[in-house]
Structures are given as structure tokens and as C-alpha cells.
Write a protein that holds these residues in place. Sequence first.
Motif, PDB file in Angstrom:
ATOM      1  N   MET A   1      16.644  31.044  44.546  1.00 26.64           N
ATOM      2  CA  MET A   1      16.971  29.803  43.835  1.00 26.64           C
ATOM      3  C   MET A   1      17.164  28.642  44.820  1.00 26.64           C
ATOM      4  SD  MET A   1      17.344  28.295  40.994  1.00 26.64           S
ATOM      5  CE  MET A   1      17.433  29.677  39.846  1.00 26.64           C
ATOM      6  N   VAL A   2      17.749  28.927  45.979  1.00 25.83           N
ATOM      7  CA  VAL A   2      17.961  27.887  46.979  1.00 25.83           C
ATOM      8  C   VAL A   2      16.629  27.353  47.485  1.00 25.83           C
ATOM      9  CG1 VAL A   2      18.888  27.388  49.269  1.00 25.83           C
ATOM     10  CG2 VAL A   2      20.204  28.806  47.679  1.00 25.83           C
ATOM     11  N   THR A 102      14.542  32.886  60.316  1.00 29.01           N
ATOM     12  CA  THR A 102      15.664  33.387  61.115  1.00 29.01           C
ATOM     13  C   THR A 102      16.908  33.563  60.253  1.00 29.01           C
ATOM     14  OG1 THR A 102      16.366  31.138  61.735  1.00 29.01           O
ATOM     15  CG2 THR A 102      14.799  32.260  63.197  1.00 29.01           C
ATOM     16  N   ARG A 103      16.870  33.006  59.049  1.00 33.86           N
ATOM     17  CA  ARG A 103      17.945  33.155  58.089  1.00 33.86           C
ATOM     18  C   ARG A 103      17.715  34.408  57.249  1.00 33.86           C
ATOM     19  NH1 ARG A 103      19.825  30.147  61.354  1.00 33.86           N
ATOM     20  NH2 ARG A 103      20.360  27.956  61.011  1.00 33.86           N
ATOM     21  N   PRO A 104      18.701  34.821  56.456  1.00 32.20           N
ATOM     22  CA  PRO A 104      18.520  36.007  55.602  1.00 32.20           C
ATOM     23  C   PRO A 104      17.581  35.714  54.424  1.00 32.20           C
ATOM     24  CG  PRO A 104      20.656  35.026  55.187  1.00 32.20           C
ATOM     25  CD  PRO A 104      20.087  34.308  56.373  1.00 32.20           C
ATOM     26  N   VAL A 105      16.345  35.378  54.762  1.00 35.12           N
ATOM     27  CA  VAL A 105      15.323  35.071  53.757  1.00 35.12           C
ATOM     28  C   VAL A 105      14.112  35.949  54.028  1.00 35.12           C
ATOM     29  CG1 VAL A 105      13.762  33.296  52.855  1.00 35.12           C
ATOM     30  CG2 VAL A 105      16.101  32.683  53.511  1.00 35.12           C
ATOM     31  N   SER A 109      10.514  36.333  49.295  1.00 38.59           N
ATOM     32  CA  SER A 109      11.255  35.256  48.647  1.00 38.59           C
ATOM     33  C   SER A 109      10.670  33.894  48.999  1.00 38.59           C
ATOM     34  CB  SER A 109      12.729  35.301  49.054  1.00 38.59           C
ATOM     35  OG  SER A 109      13.326  36.509  48.646  1.00 38.59           O
ATOM     36  N   TYR A 110      10.275  33.750  50.251  1.00 36.80           N
ATOM     37  CA  TYR A 110       9.723  32.479  50.712  1.00 36.80           C
ATOM     38  C   TYR A 110       8.422  32.146  49.984  1.00 36.80           C
ATOM     39  CZ  TYR A 110       7.588  29.051  53.834  1.00 36.80           C
ATOM     40  OH  TYR A 110       6.982  27.933  54.341  1.00 36.80           O
ATOM     41  N   ILE A 111       7.492  33.102  49.971  1.00 37.90           N
ATOM     42  CA  ILE A 111       6.193  32.881  49.331  1.00 37.90           C
ATOM     43  C   ILE A 111       6.354  32.736  47.822  1.00 37.90           C
ATOM     44  CG2 ILE A 111       3.967  33.947  48.806  1.00 37.90           C
ATOM     45  CD1 ILE A 111       4.098  32.779  51.590  1.00 37.90           C
ATOM     46  N   ALA A 112       7.211  33.582  47.230  1.00 41.88           N
ATOM     47  CA  ALA A 112       7.421  33.521  45.779  1.00 41.88           C
ATOM     48  C   ALA A 112       7.983  32.164  45.362  1.00 41.88           C
ATOM     49  CB  ALA A 112       8.351  34.636  45.335  1.00 41.88           C
ATOM     50  N   SER A 113       8.937  31.637  46.127  1.00 41.76           N
ATOM     51  CA  SER A 113       9.522  30.336  45.796  1.00 41.76           C
ATOM     52  C   SER A 113       8.492  29.223  45.923  1.00 41.76           C
ATOM     53  CB  SER A 113      10.726  30.051  46.697  1.00 41.76           C
ATOM     54  OG  SER A 113      10.332  29.895  48.049  1.00 41.76           O
ATOM     55  N   ALA A 117       7.601  27.279  42.448  1.00 46.77           N
ATOM     56  CA  ALA A 117       7.945  25.860  42.383  1.00 46.77           C
ATOM     57  C   ALA A 117       6.698  25.006  42.159  1.00 46.77           C
ATOM     58  CB  ALA A 117       8.658  25.434  43.661  1.00 46.77           C
ATOM     59  N   SER A 118       5.662  25.280  42.932  1.00 48.87           N
ATOM     60  CA  SER A 118       4.442  24.469  42.818  1.00 48.87           C
ATOM     61  C   SER A 118       3.762  24.683  41.474  1.00 48.87           C
ATOM     62  CB  SER A 118       3.471  24.803  43.962  1.00 48.87           C
ATOM     63  OG  SER A 118       3.132  26.183  43.962  1.00 48.87           O
ATOM     64  N   PHE A 119       3.695  25.926  41.005  1.00 48.13           N
ATOM     65  CA  PHE A 119       3.007  26.202  39.749  1.00 48.13           C
ATOM     66  C   PHE A 119       3.789  25.674  38.549  1.00 48.13           C
ATOM     67  CE2 PHE A 119       1.505  29.477  36.502  1.00 48.13           C
ATOM     68  CZ  PHE A 119       0.370  28.747  36.201  1.00 48.13           C
ATOM     69  N   SER A 120       5.113  25.826  38.569  1.00 44.66           N
ATOM     70  CA  SER A 120       5.913  25.300  37.457  1.00 44.66           C
ATOM     71  C   SER A 120       5.815  23.783  37.396  1.00 44.66           C
ATOM     72  CB  SER A 120       7.374  25.736  37.596  1.00 44.66           C
ATOM     73  OG  SER A 120       7.942  25.266  38.809  1.00 44.66           O
ATOM     74  N   PHE A 121       5.800  23.134  38.551  1.00 40.92           N
ATOM     75  CA  PHE A 121       5.636  21.681  38.594  1.00 40.92           C
ATOM     76  C   PHE A 121       4.262  21.281  38.066  1.00 40.92           C
ATOM     77  CE2 PHE A 121       4.877  17.867  41.541  1.00 40.92           C
ATOM     78  CZ  PHE A 121       5.315  16.975  40.581  1.00 40.92           C
ATOM     79  N   LEU A 122       3.248  22.052  38.425  1.00 39.12           N
ATOM     80  CA  LEU A 122       1.891  21.784  37.951  1.00 39.12           C
ATOM     81  C   LEU A 122       1.781  21.968  36.437  1.00 39.12           C
ATOM     82  CD1 LEU A 122      -0.821  23.167  40.414  1.00 39.12           C
ATOM     83  CD2 LEU A 122      -0.642  20.872  39.438  1.00 39.12           C
ATOM     84  N   ILE A 123       2.422  23.004  35.927  1.00 41.07           N
ATOM     85  CA  ILE A 123       2.387  23.252  34.478  1.00 41.07           C
ATOM     86  C   ILE A 123       2.914  22.038  33.722  1.00 41.07           C
ATOM     87  CG2 ILE A 123       3.437  24.577  32.603  1.00 41.07           C
ATOM     88  CD1 ILE A 123       3.274  27.047  34.369  1.00 41.07           C
ATOM     89  N   VAL A 124       4.064  21.529  34.159  1.00 36.84           N
ATOM     90  CA  VAL A 124       4.668  20.371  33.494  1.00 36.84           C
ATOM     91  C   VAL A 124       3.757  19.151  33.614  1.00 36.84           C
ATOM     92  CG1 VAL A 124       6.608  18.767  33.502  1.00 36.84           C
ATOM     93  CG2 VAL A 124       7.008  21.222  33.819  1.00 36.84           C
ATOM     94  N   SER A 125       3.233  18.903  34.809  1.00 33.20           N
ATOM     95  CA  SER A 125       2.384  17.730  35.036  1.00 33.20           C
ATOM     96  C   SER A 125       1.106  17.794  34.210  1.00 33.20           C
ATOM     97  CB  SER A 125       2.041  17.614  36.526  1.00 33.20           C
ATOM     98  OG  SER A 125       3.199  17.463  37.315  1.00 33.20           O
ATOM     99  N   LEU A 126       0.452  18.962  34.211  1.00 36.14           N
ATOM    100  CA  LEU A 126      -0.795  19.109  33.459  1.00 36.14           C
ATOM    101  C   LEU A 126      -0.563  19.042  31.958  1.00 36.14           C
ATOM    102  CD1 LEU A 126      -2.539  21.910  35.570  1.00 36.14           C
ATOM    103  CD2 LEU A 126      -3.254  19.525  35.358  1.00 36.14           C
TER     104      LEU A 126
END
Length: 257
Positions: A1-2, A102-105, A109-113, A117-126
Motif C-alpha cells: 500500500m505504501v 535495501t528496505r524490507p520490500v 511487491s515493487y513490481i506489483a505496485s 498503480a499504473s493500470f488502475s490510473f489508466l482504467i480511470v483515465s480511459l
Amino acid sequence: MVLFKKEFQQYQKEMKLIWLPILCIFIGLSQPIMLHFLPDILASMGGSEGLVIQTTTQTGNEVLANVIGAQFDQLGLIVIVMTFMGLVLAEKENGMLDFILTRPVSATSYIASKWLASFSFLIVSLLIGFMASVYYTDIYFSAVDLGLALSAILCYLLWIGFVMCLVLMCSTLLNSQGVVALVSLAVAFLLKVLTGLHLPINRFNPASLSTQAANKLLTGETSTDLIWQVMATFVLSFVLIYVSIKWIQKKNYQLKS
């Protein structure tokens, strides 16, 4: 979520939250507005006595099918790739990726976020752009069944989800934003070209979902290959995401010195 919130904070910083929806509205409105005023434009350009200009009146469904096939799936694809080509690459270049890991990530999680984020933003925009197109199509042409329109755009969004996975993988593996854009667009448009060749492989071609979306608007139906194309899109998208995660885990990326 962060990490998800971090992505949207970056979109806000880059003003993407404002200009991308506006650009999608422009793309969505260009087709119905252009078709509506085209006879007047042609008439004003004719000028010669005896010149007869004939135009055909399209239905609202035909206009929206062209919005998906000729606008969102061409100019829209270019905009999407150019907008997100630095999705991972920008953080590789400025060293932020190395710092985050270097953080507990986890790489997952990094790729999924990034993708969520990008796809959900695209869904709304489109969706904003498409609904603007539906509204003006109703005004200038004929009413379109909203349920039919939404089922068509949903089918198209599945294809865009795959494109985002492709852009994400290219941005992870490659080290130049220009190359990321070139490779992503080349693969996407190659898949689109294949849909017009009526090859057996199109039964598993994610780009066929865009064609299915247009056909849904034109005929109210989709072909029997839809389930296979959806399944293939999910499988191929998973493979692209998996490759991106493994590449990050093995630290095969190169940081700017």
C-alpha cells in the motif's frame, strides 16, 4: 500500500493526474466530433460549382467502435507507452530502485505496485475518455446501450492490461527510455497487425481483444475465441510480470554511475 501511494504521489508531482485524463478525453471526443462536422468541413473546402460531396451517416455503435479501434488502440497506445516507458527505468537511473530494495520490500511487491498503480490510473483515465465519447455520440449520432458500451470497453481494458505488463517488463529489462518505447510499440502493433491476417495464432493473441471490443459494439456479439484470448492474455501477462520480478531479484539491472 505504501508503494502504491508512492506511485500516485509521483503521478501528482508529474501532473499526470491532470493531463492524462484530459488527453484521454481529447482522444475519445476526436472521433464523434470530427465525424459530425466533417460534412460541413468538406462542403466548405469544395467550393467548385457542381461538386457533390456524399457522406454516410454512421450509427452510434459504429462511431464508438471506431473510437476504440482507430483512436484508443492507435494514438492511445502511443500515449500509454510514452507515459509509462520510464515506470521502472527512471528509478534504475536515479538509484531509487537500489535504495528501495535495501528496505524490507520484495521485488514482487515493487513490481506489483508499479503495475497496479499504473493500470488502475489508466482504467480511470480511459473510462473518462470513453464515457465522454459515449455522451457526445449520443448527442451527435444515436444512443448506444450503456451496458453494451461498458462490456466493450472492459474487453479493451484487458488488452491494455497486457500492454502495461509489456511496458513494465521492457522498462525493467532495458536501459533506454527510447528503446523501451520502440520495443513496446513494435510488439503491440505487431500483435495488432496479426489480428488482421486471420491466422490460427490469433485465437491466443491478446490484441484480438481490441477487435472483440469493436465487434461487440457493431454486432452485439463476440467470437467463440474470446475465452481463449482472455486466458492467453492472463497467462502472457503473468509471464511478463514474472520475468520482471526475477530480473529485479537477480539485480540484472544497471544503475547509472
